[in-house]
Motif scaffolding. Structure first.
Motif, PDB file in Angstrom:
ATOM      1  N   ASN A   1       0.793  -1.219   0.000  1.00  0.00           N
ATOM      2  CA  ASN A   1       0.000   0.000   0.000  1.00  0.00           C
ATOM      3  C   ASN A   1       0.833   1.281   0.000  1.00  0.00           C
ATOM      4  O   ASN A   1       0.314   2.358   0.300  1.00  0.00           O
ATOM      5  N   ALA A   2       2.123   1.154  -0.318  1.00  0.00           N
ATOM      6  CA  ALA A   2       3.003   2.326  -0.455  1.00  0.00           C
ATOM      7  C   ALA A   2       3.037   3.159   0.814  1.00  0.00           C
ATOM      8  O   ALA A   2       2.963   4.393   0.772  1.00  0.00           O
TER       9      ALA A   2
ATOM     10  N   ALA B   1      -6.912   4.583  -3.284  1.00  0.00           N
ATOM     11  CA  ALA B   1      -6.273   4.937  -2.015  1.00  0.00           C
ATOM     12  C   ALA B   1      -4.757   4.972  -2.154  1.00  0.00           C
ATOM     13  O   ALA B   1      -4.091   5.889  -1.643  1.00  0.00           O
ATOM     14  N   VAL B   2      -4.179   3.984  -2.844  1.00  0.00           N
ATOM     15  CA  VAL B   2      -2.725   3.949  -3.012  1.00  0.00           C
ATOM     16  C   VAL B   2      -2.259   5.113  -3.883  1.00  0.00           C
ATOM     17  O   VAL B   2      -1.237   5.742  -3.604  1.00  0.00           O
ATOM     18  N   ALA B   3      -3.026   5.431  -4.937  1.00  0.00           N
ATOM     19  CA  ALA B   3      -2.661   6.555  -5.796  1.00  0.00           C
ATOM     20  C   ALA B   3      -2.652   7.869  -5.014  1.00  0.00           C
ATOM     21  O   ALA B   3      -1.744   8.701  -5.178  1.00  0.00           O
TER      22      ALA B   3
ATOM     23  N   LEU C   1      10.162   4.791  -8.850  1.00  0.00           N
ATOM     24  CA  LEU C   1       9.083   4.062  -8.198  1.00  0.00           C
ATOM     25  C   LEU C   1       8.347   3.217  -9.233  1.00  0.00           C
ATOM     26  O   LEU C   1       7.909   3.721 -10.267  1.00  0.00           O
ATOM     27  N   GLY C   2       8.214   1.935  -8.952  1.00  0.00           N
ATOM     28  CA  GLY C   2       7.399   1.060  -9.774  1.00  0.00           C
ATOM     29  C   GLY C   2       6.104   0.739  -9.052  1.00  0.00           C
ATOM     30  O   GLY C   2       6.068   0.682  -7.822  1.00  0.00           O
ATOM     31  N   VAL C   3       5.042   0.548  -9.809  1.00  0.00           N
ATOM     32  CA  VAL C   3       3.755   0.157  -9.235  1.00  0.00           C
ATOM     33  C   VAL C   3       3.325  -1.139  -9.901  1.00  0.00           C
ATOM     34  O   VAL C   3       3.228  -1.225 -11.128  1.00  0.00           O
ATOM     35  N   ASN C   4       3.085  -2.144  -9.076  1.00  0.00           N
ATOM     36  CA  ASN C   4       2.710  -3.475  -9.537  1.00  0.00           C
ATOM     37  C   ASN C   4       1.187  -3.602  -9.513  1.00  0.00           C
ATOM     38  O   ASN C   4       0.555  -3.403  -8.475  1.00  0.00           O
TER      39      ASN C   4
ATOM     40  N   VAL D   1      -0.885   5.367 -12.927  1.00  0.00           N
ATOM     41  CA  VAL D   1       0.156   5.674 -13.891  1.00  0.00           C
ATOM     42  C   VAL D   1       0.814   7.021 -13.591  1.00  0.00           C
ATOM     43  O   VAL D   1       2.015   7.206 -13.855  1.00  0.00           O
ATOM     44  N   GLY D   2       0.078   7.957 -13.014  1.00  0.00           N
ATOM     45  CA  GLY D   2       0.623   9.287 -12.732  1.00  0.00           C
ATOM     46  C   GLY D   2       1.850   9.279 -11.852  1.00  0.00           C
ATOM     47  O   GLY D   2       2.900   9.834 -12.221  1.00  0.00           O
ATOM     48  N   PRO D   3       1.786   8.685 -10.661  1.00  0.00           N
ATOM     49  CA  PRO D   3       2.951   8.695  -9.777  1.00  0.00           C
ATOM     50  C   PRO D   3       4.005   7.639 -10.097  1.00  0.00           C
ATOM     51  O   PRO D   3       5.041   7.587  -9.448  1.00  0.00           O
TER      52      PRO D   3
END
Length: 324
Positions: A69-70, A124-126, A140-143, A169-171
């Motif tokens: 959840n970053a 929420a994570v975004a 930073l990668g997002v899976n 995709v933004g962050p």
């Protein structure tokens, strides 16, 4: 530090220990982050490289699964990781599988988990990543994974992935499509070449919108053996990813089987299903890195994941062809 904390952590269940560690990381980043960074962050020009338009100060990163959840990205950067991959994140929040769902294999220094993609959901994570964007200094990668719900199939599953992609995709400096998760009954659906082709078509359509272009990586299952020389299914997957100009591979996910473990059959039967990670996966993951590197003539970056536990095992992945 780990040797001091290990006895305490091993009095907890694996999931309790993980939760406690995340809590401690969040507290540290709120209070003593500069001190942590001064002690642990390390940089050397010889370790830096440019990939996908980003500078990676070190090839060693934190794989998805540790911080779904970053919640502690600045902390992971402070302790020296060259990049961080958060997730897996799904479009909808998910509680995951019933507990207990994580199990230690002390004889193998390994773990079996069937957490089931528990996460707070893409929105929420975004929001958390956007709020903390100014605190990040490394890629930073997002899976992304499909929401853990067997009713979400077909077109609904594609829309599920698209929704997550739009939110995150933004962050993200890169996005990983987790098409190979072994911890849900339907988790591996998109690793089928035809299904993967459809998914990549859907993501490519999303990337045409302004501001939604980002490198896309595919996370693959481990091979059945550490002696893989040729695999028809892998060749089909590579043909699909080549046609879509996929930007990279992650090799590998956790393993649904129990190859290479010393833990007794009785204990393994007691634990049941789940994804295996740790040193028993090391040789198979390294072999897949080597396979992918040769199959793509070294032209597509590979992130080697599986059994990396010290400098030598990290270097073995690099020697096999991993960029990270």
């Amino acid at each position: 530090m780990y040797q001091l904390l290990r006895p305490l952590l091993f009095r907890m269940s694996p999931e309790q220990a993980h939760t406690a560690s995340l809590w401690a990381a969040r507290m540290a980043q709120r209070t003593v982050l500069p001190l942590v960074a001064s002690q642990y962050r390390f940089e050397d020009e010889r370790l830096k490289q440019r990939l996908w338009g980003n500078t990676f100060p070190s090839p060693v990163g934190l794989a998805a699964g540790a911080d779904k959840n970053a919640q502690a990205v600045p902390f992971w950067e402070a302790v020296g990781f060259g990049f961080v991959e958060v997730g897996s994140v799904s479009a909808r929040p998910a509680a995951g599988n019933p507990t207990p769902r994580a199990f230690r294999l002390p004889e193998d220094q390994a773990l079996i988990n069937r957490l089931g993609l528990n996460n707070e959901g893409a929105e929420a994570v975004a929001e958390r990543l956007e709020q903390g964007r100014s605190d990040r200094s490394r890629p930073l990668g997002v899976n992304l994974a499909k929401t853990h719900d067997p009713d979400i199939m077909g077109e609904a599953a594609l829309e599920d992935f698209r929704t997550s992609f739009r939110h995150l995709v933004g962050p993200a400096d890169y996005v990983t499509l987790n098409v190979s998760c072994p911890n849900t009954p339907d988790g591996g659906t998109f690793e089928d070449p035809a299904a993967l082709d459809t998914l990549l078509d859907a993501i490519a359509a999303e990337q045409k919108a302004p501001g939604l272009a980002v490198p896309v990586l595919i996370k693959l299952s481990p091979p059945l053996s550490d002696r893989v020389l040729f695999d028809t299914r892998l060749e089909e997957i590579l043909a699909v990813t080549t046609a879509h100009d996929v930007d990279g591979f992650i090799a590998t996910n956790t393993a649904p089987d129990r190859q290479g473990v010393q833990t007794s059959d009785e204990r393994l039967e007691e634990i049941g299903a789940g994804g295996l990670s740790g040193p028993p996966l090391e040789d198979r993951a390294t072999r897949l890195v080597q396979y992918l590197y040769r199959a793509t003539d070294g032209e597509i970056p590979i992130v080697g994941v599986g059994g990396v536990h010290d400098a030598a095992s990290a270097y073995a992945k690099i020697r096999a062809g991993a960029s990270l």
